[in-house]
Motif scaffolding. Structure first.
Motif, PDB file in Angstrom:
ATOM      1  N   ILE A  44      53.319  -4.511 -15.593  1.00  0.00           N
ATOM      2  CA  ILE A  44      53.666  -5.455 -16.658  1.00  0.00           C
ATOM      3  C   ILE A  44      52.672  -5.239 -17.789  1.00  0.00           C
ATOM      4  O   ILE A  44      51.453  -5.176 -17.576  1.00  0.00           O
ATOM      5  N   GLN A  45      53.211  -5.115 -18.991  1.00  0.00           N
ATOM      6  CA  GLN A  45      52.378  -4.985 -20.188  1.00  0.00           C
ATOM      7  C   GLN A  45      52.730  -6.117 -21.137  1.00  0.00           C
ATOM      8  O   GLN A  45      53.904  -6.406 -21.378  1.00  0.00           O
ATOM      9  N   ILE A  46      51.695  -6.761 -21.695  1.00  0.00           N
ATOM     10  CA  ILE A  46      51.893  -7.893 -22.597  1.00  0.00           C
ATOM     11  C   ILE A  46      51.178  -7.611 -23.911  1.00  0.00           C
ATOM     12  O   ILE A  46      49.989  -7.258 -23.922  1.00  0.00           O
ATOM     13  N   ALA A  47      51.907  -7.749 -25.014  1.00  0.00           N
ATOM     14  CA  ALA A  47      51.318  -7.632 -26.347  1.00  0.00           C
ATOM     15  C   ALA A  47      50.983  -9.040 -26.836  1.00  0.00           C
ATOM     16  O   ALA A  47      51.844  -9.915 -26.876  1.00  0.00           O
ATOM     17  N   HIS A  48      49.733  -9.235 -27.219  1.00  0.00           N
ATOM     18  CA  HIS A  48      49.265 -10.566 -27.601  1.00  0.00           C
ATOM     19  C   HIS A  48      49.103 -10.734 -29.108  1.00  0.00           C
ATOM     20  O   HIS A  48      48.785 -11.838 -29.574  1.00  0.00           O
ATOM     21  N   GLY A  49      49.346  -9.690 -29.861  1.00  0.00           N
ATOM     22  CA  GLY A  49      49.092  -9.752 -31.292  1.00  0.00           C
ATOM     23  C   GLY A  49      47.663  -9.360 -31.599  1.00  0.00           C
ATOM     24  O   GLY A  49      46.812  -9.243 -30.709  1.00  0.00           O
ATOM     25  N   PHE A  50      47.386  -9.145 -32.911  1.00  0.00           N
ATOM     26  CA  PHE A  50      46.057  -8.748 -33.367  1.00  0.00           C
ATOM     27  C   PHE A  50      45.599  -7.447 -32.716  1.00  0.00           C
ATOM     28  O   PHE A  50      44.397  -7.179 -32.615  1.00  0.00           O
ATOM     29  N   GLY A  51      46.537  -6.626 -32.252  1.00  0.00           N
ATOM     30  CA  GLY A  51      46.184  -5.352 -31.628  1.00  0.00           C
ATOM     31  C   GLY A  51      45.748  -5.463 -30.184  1.00  0.00           C
ATOM     32  O   GLY A  51      45.310  -4.469 -29.591  1.00  0.00           O
ATOM     33  N   LEU A  52      45.857  -6.652 -29.581  1.00  0.00           N
ATOM     34  CA  LEU A  52      45.426  -6.866 -28.191  1.00  0.00           C
ATOM     35  C   LEU A  52      46.602  -6.688 -27.234  1.00  0.00           C
ATOM     36  O   LEU A  52      47.677  -7.251 -27.436  1.00  0.00           O
ATOM     37  N   VAL A  53      46.372  -5.896 -26.175  1.00  0.00           N
ATOM     38  CA  VAL A  53      47.389  -5.631 -25.160  1.00  0.00           C
ATOM     39  C   VAL A  53      46.707  -5.704 -23.790  1.00  0.00           C
ATOM     40  O   VAL A  53      45.567  -5.249 -23.628  1.00  0.00           O
TER      41      VAL A  53
END
Length: 296
Positions: A224-233
């Motif tokens: 599972i990969q989650i993108a959190h915004g602001f370049g954070l993954v």
């Protein structure tokens, strides 16, 4: 026809003398009219002057009413504006304090990430003695407040996007950095930390974001990969199963999957990665120091 002259006769009985006066009508009438004109003119003049003064007072009173009404409206608007701005500043100050308490890992993020949420100071507005000056100050403060509000919103969003909780309960079985590969025995770089736990234990999202992968992916196994915004993954590997799907929005602490040993793994654990603008970051920099690893 009115006679032009009148004769007046006066007799003294004691002496028998007689006195006669002749009076012209027109001069007498003129004198009488003149005598009457003086009080009449004075009365008319007084009434005219009084009327003019009353009208002037009415106009002044009307102007004062308008000015007072304008001042009352202005004062009410400025008072409401001051109250709204003060409430806004108090609210923003409180939100900043809460964000700082809830996200101690914020200051540990790389400068390139924290730059997306500029720190802003809360302006202090001193009272003034004139509406114009106060109105100008309020306009300036309102603009500043909008800037601060935008900055605080970005800071709150970055706080929510910062992965600062453990993804699972268990113990740290592998650290970030160079290590001996468990399969080959050779020196190898490990871009994550491993948290060992019992199979089937829940795995939690470490920050708010959107699921961009929920599928099997080579050595990661079920990933599972989650993108959190602001370049954070963040990435969670070797899962036994998924609790979310591609495109789902998740909150920090929400269950996203379950501990497993799929892919290239020697036992049940979570392979946990943090990436900043495509480059891995040691997750321990953002996690709280603790002897016992607990996600809750």
């Amino acid at each position: 026809m009115i006679p032009k002259r009148y004769a007046c006769i006066f007799a003294d009985r004691s002496s028998g003398a007689v006195y006669r006066f002749t009076v012209a009508v027109r001069p007498v009438i003129g004198v009488c009219l003149a005598l009457l004109a003086v009080p009449v003119g004075y009365t008319v003049q007084s009434r005219w002057t009084s009327h003019a003064e009353i009208e002037q007072l009415r106009l002044q009173n009307a102007r004062l009413e308008l000015e007072n009404s304008s001042y009352r409206i202005t004062a009410s608007e400025l008072t409401n504006s001051i109250a709204d701005l003060q409430d806004g500043l108090t609210e923003l100050s409180s939100r900043l304090e809460v964000a700082a308490l809830e996200s101690p890992a914020f200051n540990k993020l790389p400068d390139s990430v924290r730059a997306a949420s500029p720190a802003s100071s809360i302006p202090e507005v001193a009272p003034t003695d004139t509406f114009d000056l106060l109105g100008g100050l309020l306009g300036s403060v309102d603009q500043r407040l909008q800037m601060i509000r935008h900055g605080v919103a970005l800071r709150e969003a970055l706080s929510d996007a910062t992965p600062n909780v453990w993804p699972a309960d268990g113990w740290l079985s592998a650290s970030y950095g160079y290590r001996e590969d468990p399969f080959t025995g050779e020196r190898d770089f490990h871009p994550a930390i491993d948290i060992s736990s019992r199979r089937g234990q829940p795995v939690y999202a470490t920050a708010t974001g959107r699921v961009t992968k929920a599928r099997r992916n080579g050595d990661y196994g079920n990933l599972i990969q989650i993108a959190h915004g602001f370049g954070l993954v963040t990435r969670y590997g070797h899962l036994a199963d998924y609790a979310v799907e591609f495109g789902d929005t998740v909150k920090r602490g929400e269950v996203i999957g379950y501990v497993g040993s799929t892919g290239r793994a020697t036992g049940s654990h979570v392979h946990y990665e943090v990436l900043v603008n495509g480059r891995t970051l040691n997750p321990l920099r953002l996690l709280p120091d603790t002897d016992a690893i607990s996600a809750n």
